[in-house]
Design a protein around this motif. Structure first.
Motif, PDB file in Angstrom:
ATOM      1  N   GLY A  40     -31.998  -7.259 -20.208  1.00 49.20           N
ATOM      2  CA  GLY A  40     -32.743  -6.432 -21.369  1.00 49.20           C
ATOM      3  C   GLY A  40     -31.719  -5.385 -21.740  1.00 49.20           C
ATOM      4  N   GLY A  41     -31.386  -4.579 -20.512  1.00 52.71           N
ATOM      5  CA  GLY A  41     -30.591  -3.518 -20.761  1.00 52.71           C
ATOM      6  C   GLY A  41     -29.244  -3.469 -21.655  1.00 52.71           C
ATOM      7  N   LEU A  42     -28.681  -4.643 -21.169  1.00 49.42           N
ATOM      8  CA  LEU A  42     -27.377  -5.102 -21.849  1.00 49.42           C
ATOM      9  C   LEU A  42     -27.831  -5.236 -23.438  1.00 49.42           C
ATOM     10  N   LEU A  43     -28.632  -5.970 -23.654  1.00 48.77           N
ATOM     11  CA  LEU A  43     -28.847  -6.270 -25.200  1.00 48.77           C
ATOM     12  C   LEU A  43     -29.326  -5.092 -25.834  1.00 48.77           C
ATOM     13  N   VAL A  44     -30.204  -4.286 -25.279  1.00 51.91           N
ATOM     14  CA  VAL A  44     -30.654  -3.116 -26.105  1.00 51.91           C
ATOM     15  C   VAL A  44     -29.647  -1.979 -26.191  1.00 51.91           C
ATOM     16  N   GLY A  45     -28.689  -2.101 -25.066  1.00 58.74           N
ATOM     17  CA  GLY A  45     -27.609  -0.955 -25.213  1.00 58.74           C
ATOM     18  C   GLY A  45     -26.581  -1.383 -26.231  1.00 58.74           C
ATOM     19  N   ALA A  46     -26.285  -2.639 -26.308  1.00 61.08           N
ATOM     20  CA  ALA A  46     -25.520  -3.115 -27.476  1.00 61.08           C
ATOM     21  C   ALA A  46     -25.938  -3.069 -28.840  1.00 61.08           C
ATOM     22  N   ALA A  47     -27.435  -3.156 -28.970  1.00 57.48           N
ATOM     23  CA  ALA A  47     -28.206  -2.908 -30.266  1.00 57.48           C
ATOM     24  C   ALA A  47     -28.067  -1.507 -30.611  1.00 57.48           C
ATOM     25  N   VAL A  48     -28.414  -0.596 -29.784  1.00 56.44           N
ATOM     26  CA  VAL A  48     -28.328   1.013 -29.871  1.00 56.44           C
ATOM     27  C   VAL A  48     -26.843   1.447 -30.095  1.00 56.44           C
ATOM     28  N   GLY A  49     -25.925   0.886 -29.470  1.00 52.99           N
ATOM     29  CA  GLY A  49     -24.421   1.241 -29.588  1.00 52.99           C
ATOM     30  C   GLY A  49     -24.139   0.991 -31.131  1.00 52.99           C
ATOM     31  N   ALA A  50     -24.481  -0.495 -31.510  1.00 51.69           N
ATOM     32  CA  ALA A  50     -24.073  -0.840 -32.736  1.00 51.69           C
ATOM     33  C   ALA A  50     -24.599   0.361 -33.913  1.00 51.69           C
ATOM     34  N   VAL A  51     -25.742   0.751 -33.636  1.00 56.28           N
ATOM     35  CA  VAL A  51     -26.468   1.673 -34.413  1.00 56.28           C
ATOM     36  C   VAL A  51     -25.498   2.931 -34.559  1.00 56.28           C
ATOM     37  N   MET A  52     -25.103   3.290 -33.282  1.00 60.01           N
ATOM     38  CA  MET A  52     -24.353   4.721 -33.198  1.00 60.01           C
ATOM     39  C   MET A  52     -23.061   4.340 -34.078  1.00 60.01           C
ATOM     40  N   VAL A  53     -22.265   3.253 -33.804  1.00 61.50           N
ATOM     41  CA  VAL A  53     -20.753   3.290 -34.407  1.00 61.50           C
ATOM     42  C   VAL A  53     -20.552   2.625 -35.553  1.00 61.50           C
ATOM     43  N   LEU A 106     -33.358   7.252 -37.110  1.00 60.51           N
ATOM     44  CA  LEU A 106     -34.572   6.451 -37.644  1.00 60.51           C
ATOM     45  C   LEU A 106     -34.328   5.003 -36.878  1.00 60.51           C
ATOM     46  N   ALA A 107     -33.129   4.572 -37.017  1.00 56.68           N
ATOM     47  CA  ALA A 107     -32.873   3.282 -36.209  1.00 56.68           C
ATOM     48  C   ALA A 107     -33.405   3.363 -34.618  1.00 56.68           C
ATOM     49  N   CYS A 108     -33.074   4.389 -34.070  1.00 54.85           N
ATOM     50  CA  CYS A 108     -33.472   4.504 -32.689  1.00 54.85           C
ATOM     51  C   CYS A 108     -35.087   4.451 -32.654  1.00 54.85           C
ATOM     52  N   ALA A 109     -35.605   5.210 -33.564  1.00 55.39           N
ATOM     53  CA  ALA A 109     -36.968   5.487 -33.467  1.00 55.39           C
ATOM     54  C   ALA A 109     -37.558   3.906 -33.716  1.00 55.39           C
TER      55      ALA A 109
END
Ligand code: ZN
Ligand code: ZN
Length: 304
Positions: free
Chosen positions: A257-270, A283-286
């Motif tokens: 779960g951590g890996l998937l969410v981390g990758a998703a939020v990371g993609a939002v960031m970069v 907005l995306a993080c919210a």
């Protein structure tokens, strides 16, 4: 280089005995500084030609600039940004704070339990680790607190080692605020996976869900920057080693779960385009946070 008009020589460079003697022309001595009317000066700004006293001039890449030109260039200065939109060169801070919090919490649970072998008797640990059946029935703090609790000295030591190496690398690339967002959302992502995939009355604790999130975000960031992914492979092996080593106490569910969410939020960031980037990242993080809360609420309703 431009020269202010002079009597007898309206447009050209200075002539006569003082020609070439930069900055000193007796005929120009009547001009005063644009900021200090009481100061007579023979100097002027290289860029705009305003008469300026030595105090009002600063060395520039070409010649000397007056106060007005300094203010203008400062305003137009572009602050170098990272691929995520944070200020380049910011020193990591959140990584150290997170390590301090985890270590402090571990020390407190050790004191409460009176020794490592009796750790599960610690009030904080036994009330704060994630038990899906309890979290669903009112112990909602467990979604967060479980990410800051550890079950043994080797558990906390290995997690903090990973947090140090992964955290420093990622925080440098995305900045403090964005790094904290990745960490917290990945921690919650790990808790969601535990809620759905772990036994109803199993207990899960550890920072590794969030740490796997950092790894997911790092892989995404490395790909975005076209970095070689090989150095990350070593860290991945270390973390799989930790998972195997601690297979009785920490869950692959939380890691996933951590890996998937981390990758998703990371993609939002970069990957978001630079225009309105910070607003869109918030907005995306919210949005991701809202999905996590919704998933938790659905699962809690199923289990209660
Ligand atoms: Zn100027
Ligand atoms: Zn002046």
């Amino acid at each position: 280089m431009t020269y202010p008009p002079q009597p007898g020589n309206p447009s050209g460079p200075p002539v006569g005995p003082s020609a070439g003697n930069f900055g000193y022309h007796p005929v120009r001595a009547v001009q005063v500084c644009s900021w200090h009317p009481d100061r007579v000066t023979a100097l002027s700004c290289t860029r705009c030609g305003r008469p300026s006293c030595p105090e009002c001039l600063q060395p520039a890449s070409v010649g000397f600039h007056c106060r007005a030109c300094q203010a203008e260039s400062k305003q137009n200065q572009v602050v170098p940004k990272t691929v995520a939109g944070s200020i380049l060169g910011q020193q990591p801070l959140i990584t150290y704070v997170l390590i301090a919090v985890n270590v402090l919490v571990f020390v407190i649970t050790m004191i409460q339990a009176g020794g490592e072998s009796r750790l599960p008797t610690s009030e904080w640990l036994s009330g704060g680790w994630l038990v899906p059946g309890l979290a669903a029935n009112g112990d909602y703090w467990q979604y967060i607190t479980s990410g800051f609790l550890h079950l043994s000295l080797i558990h906390v030591a290995l997690n903090m080692l990973s947090l140090y190496f992964l955290g420093i690398a990622l925080e440098r690339m995305v900045g403090r605020g964005r790094f904290l967002a990745i960490y917290v959302l990945a921690l919650l992502g790990g808790s969601v996976a535990v809620m759905y995939l772990s036994a109803e009355y199993s207990a899960t604790a550890g920072a590794s869900g969030a740490i796997f999130g950092l790894m997911g975000a790092l892989v995404v960031t490395f790909r975005r920057l076209k970095f070689n992914l090989r150095p990350l492979a070593g860290i991945l092996v270390l973390n799989i080693g930790i998972t195997v080593f601690n297979n009785t106490t920490i869950s692959w569910q939380g890691h996933l779960g951590g890996l998937l969410v981390g990758a998703a939020v990371g993609a939002v960031m970069v990957y978001l385009p630079a225009k309105d980037r910070t607003r869109n990242q918030v907005l995306a993080c919210a949005g991701i946070f809202a999905v996590i809360v919704l998933l938790i609420l659905i699962r809690a309703a199923q289990l209660s």
